[in-house]
Design an enzyme around this catalytic site. Structure first.
Site, short mmCIF file in Angstrom:
data_model
loop_
_atom_site.label_atom_id
_atom_site.label_comp_id
_atom_site.label_asym_id
_atom_site.label_seq_id
_atom_site.Cartn_x
_atom_site.Cartn_y
_atom_site.Cartn_z
N GLY A 12 0.78 -1.24 0.00
CA GLY A 12 0.00 0.00 0.00
C GLY A 12 0.81 1.28 0.00
CG ASN A 14 1.38 3.20 -5.79
OD1 ASN A 14 1.75 4.20 -6.39
ND2 ASN A 14 1.96 2.02 -5.95
NE ARG A 66 -12.35 -14.99 -9.11
CZ ARG A 66 -11.21 -14.29 -8.93
NH1 ARG A 66 -11.20 -12.99 -9.01
NH2 ARG A 66 -10.10 -14.89 -8.62
CG ASN A 108 -4.19 -0.68 -12.80
OD1 ASN A 108 -4.04 -1.00 -11.61
ND2 ASN A 108 -3.49 -1.23 -13.78
CG HIS A 110 1.13 -1.52 -15.75
ND1 HIS A 110 0.85 -2.80 -15.33
CD2 HIS A 110 2.18 -1.61 -16.61
CE1 HIS A 110 1.69 -3.64 -15.93
NE2 HIS A 110 2.49 -2.94 -16.71
CG ASP A 151 -2.17 -3.60 -17.81
OD1 ASP A 151 -2.78 -3.18 -16.81
OD2 ASP A 151 -1.30 -4.49 -17.74
CD GLN A 179 13.99 8.17 -10.29
OE1 GLN A 179 13.87 8.13 -11.50
NE2 GLN A 179 15.18 8.08 -9.70
CD GLU A 181 4.49 2.03 -9.21
OE1 GLU A 181 3.58 1.68 -8.45
OE2 GLU A 181 5.41 1.25 -9.54
C1 GRF Z 1 3.03 -1.14 -7.60
O1 GRF Z 1 4.23 -1.39 -8.27
C2 GRF Z 1 1.94 -0.98 -8.60
O2 GRF Z 1 2.33 -0.32 -9.76
C3 GRF Z 1 1.62 -2.41 -8.92
O3 GRF Z 1 1.69 -3.06 -7.66
C4 GRF Z 1 2.58 -2.36 -6.82
C5 GRF Z 1 1.85 -2.00 -5.56
O4 GRF Z 1 2.66 -1.52 -4.55
N1 GRF Z 1 0.39 -2.52 -9.65
P1 GRF Z 1 2.03 -0.90 -3.25
O5 GRF Z 1 1.11 -1.92 -2.63
O6 GRF Z 1 1.32 0.37 -3.61
O7 GRF Z 1 3.21 -0.61 -2.34
#
Ligand code: GRF
Length: 209
Positions: A12, A14, A66, A108, A110, A151, A179, A181
């Site tokens: 987490g 991000n 599912r 999302n 990526h 994607d 740098q 995300e």
């Molecule tokens: C990130 O690299 C994101 O781009 C990918 O999964 C990772 C998640 O990291 N989809 P975090 O849980 O936000 O630390």
């Protein structure tokens, strides 16, 4: 005020970048209503808790198939009436019924420059392994809207990151996060929250930046 639900599976970082950006005002007009994880052990849930954000765990493992999970997951998300669903390292395939219900309202992050190193099988460290194997000199990250493909949705923001001599997948993953995300995910949310992103002809268009 943009109502956000964040879906996570792991650490987490991000999510943390988004929480911090809201606290310091670099994201305006937005509020995280809930954090949802498929993984009960996700540290992201603790981050939500620490900030007084509702945290929910719902895993496919709790359901007989599912379809049942998809239905329950959608119901859970709907409870919060989100304007935007943010997938921040969420390793569950988003059900088509959800994509249809939230067109251009799911984003999302990526960890590559789409359309390179993306699509089925490219997640987590596998992306960075692919980058190093191919020997590209520039990678990066992409924030995009989610459509029915993997994607393939409209690209909102991208940021390049240099690959360096001696990189391992882990080192590169960290640099791409630091740098790229953690910058472009909050930035994209702020743009959306302030009505600056539209989709025209299958492409995301950013107004007055
Ligand atoms: C990130 O690299 C994101 O781009 C990918 O999964 C990772 C998640 O990291 N989809 P975090 O849980 O936000 O630390």
């Amino acid at each position: 005020m943009l109502r956000i639900v964040v879906c996570v599976s792991g650490g987490g970082t991000n999510l943390q970048a988004v929480i911090d950006a809201i606290s310091k005002g670099s994201i305006t007009n937005a509020r995280i209503e809930a954090v949802i994880s498929n993984n009960p052990g996700a540290y992201a849930l603790q981050r939500a808790k620490d900030h007084g954000i509702s945290e929910i765990c719902i895993s496919p493992k709790q359901f007989e198939n599912r379809e049942r999970f998809n239905q329950a997951f959608l119901e859970e998300v709907n409870k919060y009436q989100p304007d935007l669903i943010v997938l921040a390292g969420f390793l569950v395939v988003i059900p088509e019924i959800m994509i249809r219900q939230y067109p251009n309202r799911i984003i999302n992050i990526h960890p590559s420059l789409i359309p390179s190193f993306c699509g089925t099988g490219y997640y987590g460290l596998k992306v960075h392994e692919g980058v190093l194997k191919r020997g590209v000199k520039v990678t990066g990250a992409t924030v995009h809207f989610v459509d029915e493909g993997t994607d393939t949705g409209p690209i909102i923001l991208q940021k390049p990151v240099l690959v360096e001599e001696g990189d391992t997948p882990e080192i590169l993953q960290r640099r791409v996060m630091e740098q790229a995300e953690w910058n472009i995910l909050p930035q994209a949310i702020d743009l959306i929250a302030n009505g600056k992103v539209s989709v025209e002809d299958g492409k995301a268009v950013i107004a007055n930046v």
